[in-house]
Write an enzyme that holds these catalytic residues in place. Structure first.
Site, PDB file in Angstrom:
ATOM      1  N   GLU A 363       0.830  -1.217   0.000  1.00 37.26           N
ATOM      2  CA  GLU A 363       0.000   0.000   0.000  1.00 37.26           C
ATOM      3  C   GLU A 363       0.865   1.269   0.000  1.00 37.26           C
ATOM      4  O   GLU A 363       0.565   2.276   0.641  1.00 37.26           O
ATOM      5  CB  GLU A 363      -1.016  -0.051   1.146  1.00 37.26           C
ATOM      6  CG  GLU A 363      -1.898  -1.278   0.946  1.00 37.26           C
ATOM      7  CD  GLU A 363      -3.181  -1.324   1.709  1.00 37.26           C
ATOM      8  OE1 GLU A 363      -3.673  -0.268   2.124  1.00 37.26           O
ATOM      9  OE2 GLU A 363      -3.716  -2.434   1.845  1.00 37.26           O
TER      10      GLU A 363
HETATM   11  N1  CAA Z   1      -6.790  12.088  -3.917  1.00 34.32           N
HETATM   12  C1  CAA Z   1      -7.308  12.625  -5.035  1.00 34.32           C
HETATM   13  N2  CAA Z   1      -6.638  12.792  -6.169  1.00 34.32           N
HETATM   14  C2  CAA Z   1      -5.361  12.409  -6.169  1.00 34.32           C
HETATM   15  C3  CAA Z   1      -4.724  11.825  -5.043  1.00 34.32           C
HETATM   16  C4  CAA Z   1      -5.506  11.686  -3.885  1.00 34.32           C
HETATM   17  N3  CAA Z   1      -5.008  11.143  -2.766  1.00 34.32           N
HETATM   18  N4  CAA Z   1      -3.446  11.540  -5.349  1.00 34.32           N
HETATM   19  C5  CAA Z   1      -3.263  11.929  -6.626  1.00 34.32           C
HETATM   20  N5  CAA Z   1      -4.433  12.450  -7.106  1.00 34.32           N
HETATM   21  C6  CAA Z   1      -4.657  13.032  -8.434  1.00 34.32           C
HETATM   22  C7  CAA Z   1      -3.760  14.247  -8.637  1.00 34.32           C
HETATM   23  O1  CAA Z   1      -4.383  15.404  -8.149  1.00 34.32           O
HETATM   24  C8  CAA Z   1      -3.582  14.285 -10.119  1.00 34.32           C
HETATM   25  O2  CAA Z   1      -4.723  14.840 -10.716  1.00 34.32           O
HETATM   26  P1  CAA Z   1      -4.565  15.968 -11.890  1.00 34.32           P
HETATM   27  O3  CAA Z   1      -3.840  15.278 -13.001  1.00 34.32           O
HETATM   28  O4  CAA Z   1      -5.965  16.327 -12.223  1.00 34.32           O
HETATM   29  O5  CAA Z   1      -3.769  17.084 -11.309  1.00 34.32           O
HETATM   30  C9  CAA Z   1      -3.586  12.808 -10.504  1.00 34.32           C
HETATM   31  O6  CAA Z   1      -4.252  12.115  -9.439  1.00 34.32           O
HETATM   32  C10 CAA Z   1      -2.190  12.246 -10.673  1.00 34.32           C
HETATM   33  O7  CAA Z   1      -1.515  12.465  -9.447  1.00 34.32           O
HETATM   34  P2  CAA Z   1       0.051  12.550  -9.350  1.00 34.32           P
HETATM   35  O8  CAA Z   1       0.586  13.426 -10.435  1.00 34.32           O
HETATM   36  O9  CAA Z   1       0.385  12.892  -7.943  1.00 34.32           O
HETATM   37  O10 CAA Z   1       0.454  11.047  -9.673  1.00 34.32           O
HETATM   38  P3  CAA Z   1       1.864  10.358  -9.682  1.00 34.32           P
HETATM   39  O11 CAA Z   1       1.971   9.543 -10.897  1.00 34.32           O
HETATM   40  O12 CAA Z   1       2.939  11.368  -9.381  1.00 34.32           O
HETATM   41  O13 CAA Z   1       1.744   9.318  -8.447  1.00 34.32           O
HETATM   42  C11 CAA Z   1       1.821   8.520  -6.202  1.00 34.32           C
HETATM   43  C12 CAA Z   1       1.441   9.659  -7.148  1.00 34.32           C
HETATM   44  C13 CAA Z   1       1.479   9.054  -4.811  1.00 34.32           C
HETATM   45  C14 CAA Z   1       3.288   8.174  -6.257  1.00 34.32           C
HETATM   46  C15 CAA Z   1       0.953   7.271  -6.531  1.00 34.32           C
HETATM   47  O14 CAA Z   1       1.311   6.682  -7.761  1.00 34.32           O
HETATM   48  C16 CAA Z   1       1.004   6.185  -5.455  1.00 34.32           C
HETATM   49  O15 CAA Z   1       0.372   6.301  -4.402  1.00 34.32           O
HETATM   50  N6  CAA Z   1       1.750   5.094  -5.738  1.00 34.32           N
HETATM   51  C17 CAA Z   1       1.803   3.957  -4.836  1.00 34.32           C
HETATM   52  C18 CAA Z   1       0.769   2.952  -5.226  1.00 34.32           C
HETATM   53  C19 CAA Z   1       0.527   1.958  -4.127  1.00 34.32           C
HETATM   54  O16 CAA Z   1       0.276   2.310  -2.986  1.00 34.32           O
HETATM   55  N7  CAA Z   1       0.547   0.694  -4.500  1.00 34.32           N
HETATM   56  C20 CAA Z   1       0.217  -0.337  -3.580  1.00 34.32           C
HETATM   57  C21 CAA Z   1      -0.604  -1.376  -4.236  1.00 34.32           C
HETATM   58  S1  CAA Z   1      -2.058  -1.855  -3.414  1.00 34.32           S
HETATM   59  C22 CAA Z   1      -1.596  -2.965  -2.242  1.00 34.32           C
HETATM   60  O17 CAA Z   1      -0.473  -3.077  -1.823  1.00 34.32           O
HETATM   61  C23 CAA Z   1      -2.750  -3.716  -1.741  1.00 34.32           C
HETATM   62  C24 CAA Z   1      -2.480  -5.024  -1.111  1.00 34.32           C
HETATM   63  O18 CAA Z   1      -2.634  -6.058  -1.733  1.00 34.32           O
HETATM   64  C25 CAA Z   1      -2.149  -5.092   0.337  1.00 34.32           C
END
Ligand code: CAA
Length: 380
Positions: A363
């Site tokens: 996550e």
């Molecule tokens: N709420 C609302 N909107 C959001 C948001 C949030 N929390 N985070 C990003 N956004 C929106 C942004 O505002 C942006 O919108 P606009 O284009 O309109 O401006 C869009 O989404 C893209 O956002 P970013 O440019 O910030 O995206 P990014 O590519 O830079 O990535 C990141 C951001 C935080 C690194 C994200 O990719 C991330 O969280 N990555 C990790 C994924 C993860 O947690 N994976 C785990 C897998 S699930 C798992 O492990 C489950 C299991 O089995 C236990």
């Protein structure tokens, strides 16, 4: 923030503690050794309301708050982090996602069964080449009029071989980046959907982790969650709640390791006295206790933010970053306090140490939490 638990919260915590001690503890070493998924225990957790803790009772849930979720997660995780990750994924990533963003039809059809434990859910975002970089996923869902055709591979999927309902995040329009992503509901057994071999893991070995393959999987249009293009936001919002769950799992692992180390240090004698009387051990216990107290406050803060309708993207990342760090540190120290006994399975702390590591990875890795936190504070 009120730091005292209400009578009701204490009752919920005690019920979870009782379940963990009487039902989870006895078989936890064997499930870890054999990588056995706790099917029967999941059913029992469903009966206790642990599979849909925060879901509205009109959809079969327990209607509790996020503090209750955190308390239940901590108690389960003190004993069995494999069982608690099943609970966390089902509650935070699947039930929450459907309740907050699903249609009424989706809620009636799926959420009512997921929240009682009749169904188990899985959340499919990670891919072989897109774990942290979630927008770069390759799984495609092609719009074909009244249905979508999904092709791609998802991996490290918790509950992967056991789930009845999979929430699958896929690209629908590559040119639109994060706005060309959608979330879909795929039922197990759908033609073209294949579950790959189970992963042989370092920790949380009683949970079920698989690669999933989607080969021309046809799903009806009504299985898309939310408006077209909302899948990335859906995933990010859902993961923010999931991070509260994993933070409380990390807190529980740390607390479990600390309690075992404290007990052992009062029983084990060396140099003519119980080892807790040596400052080398007593100071370790003081550090462990202090770190756990700090982590608990951060986890409660994030849960309160969610319950009070405040933004919790930042506080959930802070809680997960810190709680997972101290879960790792505390469990390593617990093994150290146990000496040679800490290195064998009967004493439980080596398993807690192995389980702790995943809380810094899934996550969102610790590095991802730092991205979320730093972007948030720089926007202030
Ligand atoms: N709420 C609302 N909107 C959001 C948001 C949030 N929390 N985070 C990003 N956004 C929106 C942004 O505002 C942006 O919108 P606009 O284009 O309109 O401006 C869009 O989404 C893209 O956002 P970013 O440019 O910030 O995206 P990014 O590519 O830079 O990535 C990141 C951001 C935080 C690194 C994200 O990719 C991330 O969280 N990555 C990790 C994924 C993860 O947690 N994976 C785990 C897998 S699930 C798992 O492990 C489950 C299991 O089995 C236990």
């Amino acid at each position: 923030m009120d730091f005292h638990l209400s009578e009701e919260h204490m009752m919920i915590r005690d019920a979870a503690r009782d379940f963990a001690q009487t039902e989870l503890l006895s078989g936890v070493i064997e499930r870890d050794n054999k990588q056995h998924f706790p099917d029967e225990l999941v059913k029992k957790m469903g009966q206790l309301g642990f599979m849909g803790i925060m879901v509205d009772p009109q959809y079969g849930g327990s209607g509790m708050d996020t503090i209750s979720y955190v308390l239940i997660m901590e108690e389960l995780s003190k004993v069995d982090a494999s069982a608690s990750v099943i609970v966390s994924v089902n509650n935070s990533l699947v039930c929450y996602g459907l309740e907050a963003y699903g249609s009424e039809e989706q809620k009636q059809k799926y959420l009512t069964k997921l929240s009682t434990g009749e169904y188990i859910g899985a959340f499919c975002l990670s891919e072989p080449e897109a774990g942290s970089d979630a927008t770069s996923q390759k799984t495609m869902a092609i719009d074909n009029g009244d249905h979508y055709i999904i092709n791609g591979t998802k991996n490290w999927i918790t509950n992967g071989g056991r789930a009845d309902v999979y929430i699958v995040i896929a690209q629908t329009d590559r040119d639109k980046g994060s706005h060309g992503i959608n979330a879909f509901i795929v039922e197990s057994g759908t033609e073209g959907f294949h579950v790959g071999p189970k992963e042989d893991k370092l920790g949380i070995r009683g949970s079920d982790t698989h690669t999933l393959q989607f080969n021309d999987v046809k799903i009806p249009k009504e299985n898309r969650i939310g408006p077209n293009g909302s899948g990335f936001r859906f995933a990010m919002k859902t993961l923010s709640g999931g991070r509260i769950g994993i933070a409380s799992q990390a807190l529980g692992i740390a607390q479990g390791a600390y309690e075992l180390a404290l007990k052992y240090s009062k029983e084990r004698k060396a140099f003519g006295t119980e080892i807790c009387n040596h400052q080398a051990i007593a100071f370790k216990l003081a550090d462990m206790y202090t770190a756990i107290e700090a982590a608990r406050l951060l986890v409660f803060k994030a849960a309160k933010d969610k319950d009070n309708g405040h933004d919790y993207d930042r506080s959930s990342a802070v809680a997960k970053l810190y709680a997972s760090k101290i879960a790792m540190e505390t469990s390593v120290e617990a093994v150290q306090i146990h000496g040679g006994n800490g290195f064998v399975k009967d004493y439980h702390v080596e398993r807690l140490m192995r389980d702790a590591k995943i809380t810094q990875i899934y996550e969102g890795t610790s590095e991802i939490q730092k991205i979320v936190i730093s972007r948030s504070i720089l926007r202030d």
